[in-house]
Scaffold this motif. Sequence first.
Motif, PDB file in Angstrom:
ATOM      1  N   PHE A 134     125.026  53.322  -7.462  1.00  0.00           N
ATOM      2  CA  PHE A 134     124.324  53.032  -6.285  1.00  0.00           C
ATOM      3  C   PHE A 134     122.752  53.113  -6.476  1.00  0.00           C
ATOM      4  N   PRO A 135     121.762  52.224  -5.866  1.00  0.00           N
ATOM      5  CA  PRO A 135     120.580  52.293  -5.937  1.00  0.00           C
ATOM      6  C   PRO A 135     120.105  53.849  -5.407  1.00  0.00           C
ATOM      7  N   TRP A 136     119.480  54.585  -6.374  1.00  0.00           N
ATOM      8  CA  TRP A 136     118.652  55.804  -5.972  1.00  0.00           C
ATOM      9  C   TRP A 136     117.395  55.807  -5.706  1.00  0.00           C
ATOM     10  N   ARG A 137     116.999  55.900  -4.528  1.00  0.00           N
ATOM     11  CA  ARG A 137     115.538  55.838  -4.192  1.00  0.00           C
ATOM     12  C   ARG A 137     114.964  57.093  -3.368  1.00  0.00           C
ATOM     13  N   PRO A 138     114.934  57.964  -4.188  1.00  0.00           N
ATOM     14  CA  PRO A 138     114.517  59.368  -3.424  1.00  0.00           C
ATOM     15  C   PRO A 138     112.947  59.474  -2.969  1.00  0.00           C
ATOM     16  N   SER A 139     112.045  58.471  -3.315  1.00  0.00           N
ATOM     17  CA  SER A 139     110.883  58.238  -3.165  1.00  0.00           C
ATOM     18  C   SER A 139     110.427  56.908  -3.138  1.00  0.00           C
ATOM     19  N   PRO A 140     109.470  56.441  -2.380  1.00  0.00           N
ATOM     20  CA  PRO A 140     108.808  54.926  -2.705  1.00  0.00           C
ATOM     21  C   PRO A 140     108.440  54.512  -4.059  1.00  0.00           C
ATOM     22  N   SER A 141     108.215  55.765  -5.052  1.00  0.00           N
ATOM     23  CA  SER A 141     107.801  55.062  -6.145  1.00  0.00           C
ATOM     24  C   SER A 141     108.932  55.295  -7.404  1.00  0.00           C
ATOM     25  N   VAL A 142     110.218  55.705  -6.797  1.00  0.00           N
ATOM     26  CA  VAL A 142     111.217  55.776  -7.661  1.00  0.00           C
ATOM     27  C   VAL A 142     112.590  55.072  -7.333  1.00  0.00           C
ATOM     28  N   GLY A 143     112.864  54.048  -8.243  1.00  0.00           N
ATOM     29  CA  GLY A 143     114.025  53.350  -7.847  1.00  0.00           C
ATOM     30  C   GLY A 143     114.870  53.007  -9.060  1.00  0.00           C
ATOM     31  N   ALA A 160     113.136  69.070   0.959  1.00  0.00           N
ATOM     32  CA  ALA A 160     113.855  68.205  -0.316  1.00  0.00           C
ATOM     33  C   ALA A 160     112.897  68.490  -1.275  1.00  0.00           C
ATOM     34  N   LYS A 161     113.452  68.662  -2.482  1.00  0.00           N
ATOM     35  CA  LYS A 161     112.677  68.614  -4.134  1.00  0.00           C
ATOM     36  C   LYS A 161     113.035  67.265  -4.448  1.00  0.00           C
ATOM     37  N   ILE A 162     111.896  66.477  -4.203  1.00  0.00           N
ATOM     38  CA  ILE A 162     111.886  65.044  -4.788  1.00  0.00           C
ATOM     39  C   ILE A 162     111.400  64.819  -6.423  1.00  0.00           C
ATOM     40  N   PRO A 163     111.995  64.153  -7.111  1.00  0.00           N
ATOM     41  CA  PRO A 163     111.744  64.141  -8.542  1.00  0.00           C
ATOM     42  C   PRO A 163     110.672  62.921  -8.827  1.00  0.00           C
ATOM     43  N   ASP A 164     109.890  63.006  -9.793  1.00  0.00           N
ATOM     44  CA  ASP A 164     109.280  61.743 -10.087  1.00  0.00           C
ATOM     45  C   ASP A 164     110.215  60.985 -11.217  1.00  0.00           C
ATOM     46  N   LEU A 165     109.796  59.905 -11.533  1.00  0.00           N
ATOM     47  CA  LEU A 165     110.610  58.968 -12.208  1.00  0.00           C
ATOM     48  C   LEU A 165     111.283  59.555 -13.473  1.00  0.00           C
ATOM     49  N   LYS A 166     110.655  60.323 -14.105  1.00  0.00           N
ATOM     50  CA  LYS A 166     110.976  60.832 -15.485  1.00  0.00           C
ATOM     51  C   LYS A 166     112.111  61.930 -15.077  1.00  0.00           C
ATOM     52  N   ARG A 167     111.876  62.872 -13.907  1.00  0.00           N
ATOM     53  CA  ARG A 167     112.902  63.825 -13.930  1.00  0.00           C
ATOM     54  C   ARG A 167     114.187  62.979 -13.297  1.00  0.00           C
ATOM     55  N   ASP A 197     119.979  75.242  -9.584  1.00  0.00           N
ATOM     56  CA  ASP A 197     119.460  76.328 -10.803  1.00  0.00           C
ATOM     57  C   ASP A 197     118.331  75.793 -11.479  1.00  0.00           C
ATOM     58  N   SER A 198     117.966  76.441 -12.483  1.00  0.00           N
ATOM     59  CA  SER A 198     116.624  75.898 -13.365  1.00  0.00           C
ATOM     60  C   SER A 198     116.738  74.562 -13.945  1.00  0.00           C
ATOM     61  N   THR A 199     117.983  74.084 -13.848  1.00  0.00           N
ATOM     62  CA  THR A 199     118.264  72.649 -14.332  1.00  0.00           C
ATOM     63  C   THR A 199     118.096  71.474 -13.158  1.00  0.00           C
ATOM     64  N   ALA A 200     117.790  71.995 -12.209  1.00  0.00           N
ATOM     65  CA  ALA A 200     117.788  71.057 -10.836  1.00  0.00           C
ATOM     66  C   ALA A 200     116.549  70.155 -10.921  1.00  0.00           C
ATOM     67  N   THR A 201     116.924  68.689 -11.209  1.00  0.00           N
ATOM     68  CA  THR A 201     116.013  67.701 -11.109  1.00  0.00           C
ATOM     69  C   THR A 201     115.678  67.136  -9.804  1.00  0.00           C
ATOM     70  N   ALA A 202     116.433  67.497  -8.740  1.00  0.00           N
ATOM     71  CA  ALA A 202     116.253  66.917  -7.475  1.00  0.00           C
ATOM     72  C   ALA A 202     117.101  67.931  -6.567  1.00  0.00           C
ATOM     73  N   VAL A 203     116.548  68.259  -5.332  1.00  0.00           N
ATOM     74  CA  VAL A 203     117.577  69.078  -4.396  1.00  0.00           C
ATOM     75  C   VAL A 203     117.312  68.214  -3.085  1.00  0.00           C
ATOM     76  N   ILE A 204     118.521  67.426  -2.640  1.00  0.00           N
ATOM     77  CA  ILE A 204     118.129  66.713  -1.343  1.00  0.00           C
ATOM     78  C   ILE A 204     119.292  66.977  -0.549  1.00  0.00           C
TER      79      ILE A 204
END
Length: 286
Positions: free
Chosen positions: A195-204, A239-246, A262-269
């Motif tokens: 799937f195409p993951w688009r959590p924010s306009p700057s992350v695809g 939501a916890k939105i990631p940047d591209l690196k995360r 937990d502490s490994t979370a890169t995104a919580v949506i």
Amino acid sequence: MTKVEDARKFYAQLMAASAGSADPRLEEAFATVPREAFLGPGPWTVVAGRALITGNGRIMTPSADPVHIYQDVLVALDADKGINNGEPSLHAMWIGRIAPRPGEAVTHVGAGTGYYTALLARLVSPGRVTAFELEADLAARATMNLETYDNVSVVHGDAVTSDLPPSDIIYVNAGVVAPPVAWLRVLKPGGRMIFPWRPSPSVGLAVMVTRTDKGFACDPFMRSWFIPCVGASVARSAAKIPDLKRAASSRSIWLTSDRVPDSTATAVIGDLWFSSQAPGSGRKQL
């Protein structure tokens, strides 16, 4: 061999090379499914370069000769809504990565007019493909275009709110802020979702998910931009939105009802979260 058949054969070779797949059936599928049958009558509007972003770069083919569309180009299906037939080399890579096998059940979300549905149908035959398309006109065209494919069912409906069938493969062609929990739950053991993951306009990112006996493994493997998936493209305020690196470091997806972030979370949506640890790795609970 006619000029169009020759062009389609060369196009299929290019798509197979782009996919890097060892499955010779992929090239055969691209060579035997006529792309022009899914585009409507020509001439066609080809979308070039950055046209999807800038609105410029649309070129009309010089005639209705199908030879013009056997290139790695986007072809407009509904220019006003920004809907196109998709970049063939991207889909070749995706299909090669998800590796459809004969007898598997596929759900195609965002089927458009059915071209990539047809390719999937050939690759999983005698398995079945259920194709969801929200746009009424496109769903009607897909139904007509796929009427000779006995193993395909086209659903004019919302794949976000509808009940999806149990699936070995879920192939998503619309950007989501996160995949709906229901999609994960209908994946069979060993099932794959792309799937195409688009959590924010700057992350695809294009993400491959595999259901293992230890959880949902995920692999963000390339940059990718699709039109938004209606009903699944906006994150809640909490939501916890990631940047591209995360986002790119994500290696698993968890339902919050099964495991607390937990502490490994890169995104919580919404009802799920992404972790930088693969399924089965040591757990770091907060």
